[in-house]
Design a protein around this motif. Structure first.
Motif, PDB file in Angstrom:
ATOM      1  N   VAL A   1       4.132  -8.843 -19.038  1.00 29.28           N
ATOM      2  CA  VAL A   1       5.207  -9.431 -19.844  1.00 29.28           C
ATOM      3  C   VAL A   1       5.875 -10.580 -19.102  1.00 29.28           C
ATOM      4  O   VAL A   1       6.118 -11.660 -19.672  1.00 29.28           O
ATOM      5  CB  VAL A   1       6.241  -8.351 -20.218  1.00 29.28           C
ATOM      6  N   LEU A   2       6.178 -10.379 -17.814  1.00 28.19           N
ATOM      7  CA  LEU A   2       6.829 -11.434 -17.037  1.00 28.19           C
ATOM      8  C   LEU A   2       5.918 -12.645 -16.865  1.00 28.19           C
ATOM      9  O   LEU A   2       6.378 -13.793 -16.929  1.00 28.19           O
ATOM     10  CB  LEU A   2       7.241 -10.890 -15.668  1.00 28.19           C
TER      11      LEU A   2
ATOM     12  N   LEU B   1      17.273 -17.816  -7.335  1.00 28.42           N
ATOM     13  CA  LEU B   1      17.427 -16.584  -8.102  1.00 28.42           C
ATOM     14  C   LEU B   1      17.014 -15.371  -7.281  1.00 28.42           C
ATOM     15  O   LEU B   1      17.635 -14.305  -7.363  1.00 28.42           O
ATOM     16  CB  LEU B   1      16.601 -16.672  -9.385  1.00 28.42           C
ATOM     17  N   VAL B   2      15.950 -15.533  -6.476  1.00 29.79           N
ATOM     18  CA  VAL B   2      15.529 -14.427  -5.612  1.00 29.79           C
ATOM     19  C   VAL B   2      16.599 -14.126  -4.570  1.00 29.79           C
ATOM     20  O   VAL B   2      16.945 -12.962  -4.323  1.00 29.79           O
ATOM     21  CB  VAL B   2      14.182 -14.760  -4.931  1.00 29.79           C
ATOM     22  N   LEU B   3      17.140 -15.182  -3.941  1.00 27.35           N
ATOM     23  CA  LEU B   3      18.199 -14.984  -2.953  1.00 27.35           C
ATOM     24  C   LEU B   3      19.410 -14.301  -3.569  1.00 27.35           C
ATOM     25  O   LEU B   3      20.015 -13.401  -2.973  1.00 27.35           O
ATOM     26  CB  LEU B   3      18.610 -16.336  -2.361  1.00 27.35           C
TER      27      LEU B   3
ATOM     28  N   LEU C   1      13.886 -24.402 -20.399  1.00 26.17           N
ATOM     29  CA  LEU C   1      12.607 -23.688 -20.346  1.00 26.17           C
ATOM     30  C   LEU C   1      12.163 -23.465 -18.908  1.00 26.17           C
ATOM     31  O   LEU C   1      11.659 -22.389 -18.551  1.00 26.17           O
ATOM     32  CB  LEU C   1      11.537 -24.468 -21.112  1.00 26.17           C
ATOM     33  N   ALA C   2      12.348 -24.489 -18.066  1.00 29.14           N
ATOM     34  CA  ALA C   2      11.967 -24.355 -16.663  1.00 29.14           C
ATOM     35  C   ALA C   2      12.810 -23.297 -15.952  1.00 29.14           C
ATOM     36  O   ALA C   2      12.308 -22.556 -15.106  1.00 29.14           O
ATOM     37  CB  ALA C   2      12.097 -25.703 -15.950  1.00 29.14           C
TER      38      ALA C   2
ATOM     39  N   ALA D   1      11.605 -20.013 -14.197  1.00 31.74           N
ATOM     40  CA  ALA D   1      11.989 -19.655 -12.833  1.00 31.74           C
ATOM     41  C   ALA D   1      12.490 -18.219 -12.757  1.00 31.74           C
ATOM     42  O   ALA D   1      12.196 -17.495 -11.797  1.00 31.74           O
ATOM     43  CB  ALA D   1      13.061 -20.613 -12.328  1.00 31.74           C
ATOM     44  N   ALA D   2      13.254 -17.799 -13.769  1.00 29.95           N
ATOM     45  CA  ALA D   2      13.747 -16.420 -13.793  1.00 29.95           C
ATOM     46  C   ALA D   2      12.584 -15.435 -13.898  1.00 29.95           C
ATOM     47  O   ALA D   2      12.575 -14.384 -13.237  1.00 29.95           O
ATOM     48  CB  ALA D   2      14.709 -16.230 -14.964  1.00 29.95           C
TER      49      ALA D   2
END
Length: 311
Positions: free
Chosen positions: A84-85, A116-118, A166-167, A171-172
């Motif tokens: 899904v991701l 976002l990861v950080l 969208l980008a 990224a999420a």
């Protein structure tokens, strides 16, 4: 217990896996864009083909080598989540590319993903937010503002905004894949997880692609070559190396070279230009990603591995 020297060796190998995967990813936007131009396929169809071809190649390899599908509910739950991701990430990424350019979409996606990861690691208590981390985030935000605010190429403000949104969604999705992939589950290694997950993701995109221009195209040599290249290099091989690297290197360290490779190839082969302000933003963004990768936490504190995870 492994010695410090052995741990550093594994961490160094993991970092190289991430660097190679980032380099391969840098060719993904260009190859997908060329495939769409050559065949007339929509961005959604290109995303579906990328996932399906990469996933099916891996599953075929598993079958030829006598590997059975992974057992257990936990393994298949992870496969569904990855599918899904991956579908969300790829569809939004190629949608952003089609609206503006490979350079802009790639830089926004891969520049926002480490932030976002950080942020997720900080919220979860897995990373301490010190001055260096805060400064890196501020640098990346400044780069994104400059990059998105004044792009070259004659794009309208509404188009740039939609492409950027969208980008950011892409990224999420990529950040979520990174965080999920850093936590192995029993009886599921990188090869099986990537293969079955991407195959499922490609199947999920098929109904969406059918609602655009469809999935049909003239199967010439160039089109098939681009399709195979997209499924193998920046998909199957890149993600396998990526998930393997996450065993010993923190998630925020990933994707170091994708912006550079993608932007250079797009400029040389597609004529994409970011303009002076966009180039400054790209440089700030790249510096932020490198600083995040070279942080002491990233270099010395690898992610915790499940005792049941493959060695």
């Amino acid at each position: 217990m492994a010695s410090p020297a052995a741990a550093r060796h594994r961490s160094g190998a993991g970092l190289w896996f991430l660097i190679i995967s980032g380099t391969l990813w840098g060719t993904g936007g260009l190859t997908g864009s060329l495939l769409g131009r050559h065949t007339g396929l929509s961005p959604v169809a290109v995303a579906g083909y990328r996932l399906a071809v990469g996933g099916i190649l891996i599953v075929a390899f598993l079958a030829l080598t006598g590997r059975r599908p992974p057992p257990g509910r936990a393994a298949w739950t992870r496969i569904v989540v990855l599918g899904v991701l991956a579908a969300l990430y790829q569809v939004c990424y190629f949608g952003a590319v089609s609206l503006t350019s490979v350079s802009l979409a790639t830089l926004v996606t891969i520049g926002a993903a480490p932030l976002l990861v950080l942020a997720a690691e900080a919220v979860a208590g897995r990373r301490r937010v010190d001055r260096g981390t805060a400064g890196t985030c501020a640098l990346a935000v400044a780069g994104l503002v400059l990059l998105v605010g004044l792009p070259a190429g004659g794009f309208g403000a509404v188009v740039v905004l939609l492409s950027t949104l969208l980008a950011l969604v892409s990224a999420a999705g990529f950040a979520a894949i990174t965080l999920v992939g850093a936590r192995p589950v029993p009886d599921l290694d990188e090869l099986a997880g990537t293969g079955y997950g991407f195959t499922l993701g490609g199947l999920l995109v098929v109904p969406l692609a059918a609602g655009t221009v469809g999935l049909g195209f003239q199967p010439g040599l160039a089109a098939l070559g681009l399709l195979v290249a997209l499924g193998v290099g920046p998909t199957a091989v890149a993600y396998l190396l990526y998930f393997r690297g996450l065993r010993t290197v923190r998630p925020g360290t990933a994707a170091l070279l994708e912006p550079l490779v993608g932007a250079v190839l797009a400029a040389l082969l597609l004529g994409d230009r970011l303009g002076p302000v966009g180039l400054v933003g790209a440089a700030l963004l790249g510096a932020a990603v490198v600083l995040a990768a070279r942080s002491p936490a990233a270099a010395t504190d690898p992610p915790t591995r499940s005792p049941a995870a493959p060695a």
